[in-house]
Write a protein that holds these residues in place. Structure first.
Motif, mmCIF file in Angstrom:
data_model
loop_
_atom_site.group_PDB
_atom_site.id
_atom_site.type_symbol
_atom_site.label_atom_id
_atom_site.label_comp_id
_atom_site.label_asym_id
_atom_site.label_seq_id
_atom_site.Cartn_x
_atom_site.Cartn_y
_atom_site.Cartn_z
ATOM 1 N N GLU A 8 150.070 58.651 42.234
ATOM 2 C CA GLU A 8 149.558 59.766 41.431
ATOM 3 C C GLU A 8 148.299 59.377 40.666
ATOM 4 O O GLU A 8 147.374 60.182 40.529
ATOM 5 N N TRP A 9 148.260 58.132 40.178
ATOM 6 C CA TRP A 9 147.118 57.722 39.363
ATOM 7 C C TRP A 9 145.895 57.358 40.193
ATOM 8 O O TRP A 9 144.772 57.387 39.686
ATOM 9 N N ILE A 10 146.057 56.986 41.475
ATOM 10 C CA ILE A 10 144.893 56.554 42.258
ATOM 11 C C ILE A 10 144.447 57.548 43.323
ATOM 12 O O ILE A 10 143.313 57.473 43.793
ATOM 13 N N ASP A 11 145.327 58.480 43.725
ATOM 14 C CA ASP A 11 145.027 59.323 44.883
ATOM 15 C C ASP A 11 143.751 60.141 44.749
ATOM 16 O O ASP A 11 143.113 60.459 45.749
ATOM 17 N N GLY A 12 143.377 60.488 43.535
ATOM 18 C CA GLY A 12 142.171 61.284 43.366
ATOM 19 C C GLY A 12 140.906 60.551 43.752
ATOM 20 O O GLY A 12 139.898 61.175 44.116
ATOM 21 N N GLU A 13 140.932 59.209 43.699
ATOM 22 C CA GLU A 13 139.722 58.425 43.955
ATOM 23 C C GLU A 13 139.839 57.479 45.142
ATOM 24 O O GLU A 13 138.822 57.096 45.729
ATOM 25 N N VAL A 14 141.065 57.082 45.483
ATOM 26 C CA VAL A 14 141.254 56.073 46.525
ATOM 27 C C VAL A 14 142.081 56.663 47.666
ATOM 28 O O VAL A 14 143.080 57.336 47.435
ATOM 29 N N ASP A 15 141.668 56.373 48.891
ATOM 30 C CA ASP A 15 142.385 56.846 50.083
ATOM 31 C C ASP A 15 143.468 55.833 50.437
ATOM 32 O O ASP A 15 143.195 54.803 51.051
ATOM 33 N N HIS A 16 144.712 56.114 50.046
ATOM 34 C CA HIS A 16 145.785 55.139 50.274
ATOM 35 C C HIS A 16 146.088 54.960 51.757
ATOM 36 O O HIS A 16 146.516 53.887 52.193
ATOM 37 N N ILE A 17 145.872 55.990 52.558
ATOM 38 C CA ILE A 17 146.114 55.877 54.006
ATOM 39 C C ILE A 17 145.138 54.885 54.622
ATOM 40 O O ILE A 17 145.507 54.051 55.454
ATOM 41 N N GLU A 18 143.883 54.955 54.203
ATOM 42 C CA GLU A 18 142.864 54.010 54.683
ATOM 43 C C GLU A 18 143.257 52.578 54.317
ATOM 44 O O GLU A 18 143.127 51.655 55.130
ATOM 45 N N MET A 19 143.783 52.396 53.111
ATOM 46 C CA MET A 19 144.190 51.055 52.672
ATOM 47 C C MET A 19 145.336 50.508 53.512
ATOM 48 O O MET A 19 145.298 49.366 53.980
ATOM 49 N N LEU A 20 146.373 51.322 53.688
ATOM 50 C CA LEU A 20 147.547 50.848 54.414
ATOM 51 C C LEU A 20 147.240 50.654 55.893
ATOM 52 O O LEU A 20 147.815 49.774 56.550
ATOM 53 N N TRP A 21 146.359 51.470 56.429
ATOM 54 C CA TRP A 21 145.960 51.313 57.831
ATOM 55 C C TRP A 21 145.222 49.997 58.023
ATOM 56 O O TRP A 21 145.368 49.316 59.032
ATOM 57 N N ASP A 22 144.478 49.622 57.005
ATOM 58 C CA ASP A 22 143.700 48.377 57.018
ATOM 59 C C ASP A 22 144.557 47.261 56.404
ATOM 60 O O ASP A 22 144.171 46.615 55.439
ATOM 61 N N SER A 23 145.740 47.028 56.984
ATOM 62 C CA SER A 23 146.756 46.188 56.350
ATOM 63 C C SER A 23 146.308 44.740 56.142
ATOM 64 O O SER A 23 146.602 44.135 55.105
#
Length: 321
Positions: free
Chosen positions: A200-215
């Motif tokens: 909730e605190w990071i989703d507005g600025e950071v793409d969590h899917i991109e991060m997890l895909w780039d494991s």
């Protein structure tokens, strides 16, 4: 900052107004962490819970933001420095601003609901939170058993900056600092949940899917690249969780590690828990950045007197500085 146990003694034996008066005289702000409110809310006795909440959510206190918010702010700063490709091209801060307002508003927000003992609405997140508290306690007990069978007692005294962990994945050739492995695990796990406060605190600025895909890059980010002085709260939580392995697990063990993350925000922490004080002092002496000093306070009827004495000492030290 006062540990949760002190709020119980101030509630049971009195002295809160005297403590506030002495704090004001010494120009010392008394901080309270949201984790303290969460712990108090678990109390089943209505009278005790309500009395403690009236004190711990008093509007005169310095009310800290939740650890997830502060950790997310640290995380986003390191993402901007090390992985700008994870940032969203078009940030949307509407939801984050709404959440932040609930924590900072004078009326109608988190703190007023806590002071009035108004239970938060039942949501997926609140239900998961209760489950995870139990899971964290079970994990602490399991870690304690592992320590008793696989580690030597003297390892508890290893400097916290020298505690390392060997990732099980063979692709990582070098052991990593203990806190880094824990932070990587926590963030990877939390980002899987839509209702996670970290999300909730990071989703507005950071793409969590991109991060997890780039494991692999995500692991490298945590294992080797982020700086401890920029991730103070993660370092502190990791240090507490390591030290907790060597001592008896209690119902408050998970809460202590959450409270530890705030030691980077305050100058002193007061507690009646000797182990909490011991761990906080280890961090104060060994952390690669400044953290709060720890002061042991007597439990029971003498609590208010000892808090007042500590506040007088803190005030004098501040003047001498």
């Amino acid at each position: 900052m006062l540990d949760t146990n002190l709020w119980r003694y101030l509630s049971d034996f009195g002295g809160f107004e005297r403590v506030m008066s002495v704090a004001q005289e010494n120009r010392v702000a008394i901080s309270v962490a949201p984790g303290t409110v969460f712990e108090i809310r678990e109390l089943k006795d209505d009278a005790t819970r309500k009395a403690m909440l009236r004190l711990a959510a008093d509007p005169r206190l310095n009310r800290l933001m939740p650890e997830a918010y502060s950790e997310a702010e640290d995380f986003k700063s390191e993402v901007r420095r090390l992985r700008p490709k994870w940032l969203r091209e078009n940030p949307n801060m509407k939801e984050v601003n709404r959440l932040k307002y609930s924590w900072t508003r004078v009326k109608g927000g988190f703190w007023e609901r806590a002071r009035l003992d108004i239970a938060p609405p039942v949501t997926d997140e609140s239900m998961r939170g209760a489950t995870e508290v139990d899971a964290a306690r079970r994990e602490a007990i399991a870690l304690r058993e592992i320590v008793k069978t696989q580690y030597k007692p003297q390892e508890a005294e290893i400097p916290l900056t020298s505690v390392y962990y060997a990732p099980p994945d063979d692709s990582w050739a070098h052991p990593v600092e203990y806190w880094r492995a824990g932070a990587c695990y926590i963030w990877t796990s939390e980002l899987m949940y839509y209702t996670s406060p970290y999300r909730e605190w990071i989703d507005g600025e950071v793409d969590h899917i991109e991060m997890l895909w780039d494991s692999q890059s995500f692991k490298s980010f945590w294992y080797y690249e982020v700086k401890a002085e920029n991730m103070k709260r993660q370092w502190l939580r990791g240090a507490f969780e390591y030290l907790q392995r060597w001592y008896k697990v209690t119902s408050g063990t998970p809460g202590d590690s959450l409270l530890a993350s705030h030691l980077a925000e305050v100058d002193s922490v007061l507690s009646a828990d000797k182990n909490f004080v011991r761990f906080a002092e280890r961090c104060h002496k060994e952390a690669p950045f400044k953290t709060a000093t720890a002061i042991k306070i007597a439990a029971g009827a003498a609590t208010a007197d000892e808090i007042c004495a500590a506040l007088n000492d803190i005030g004098k030290a501040s003047l001498s500085d």
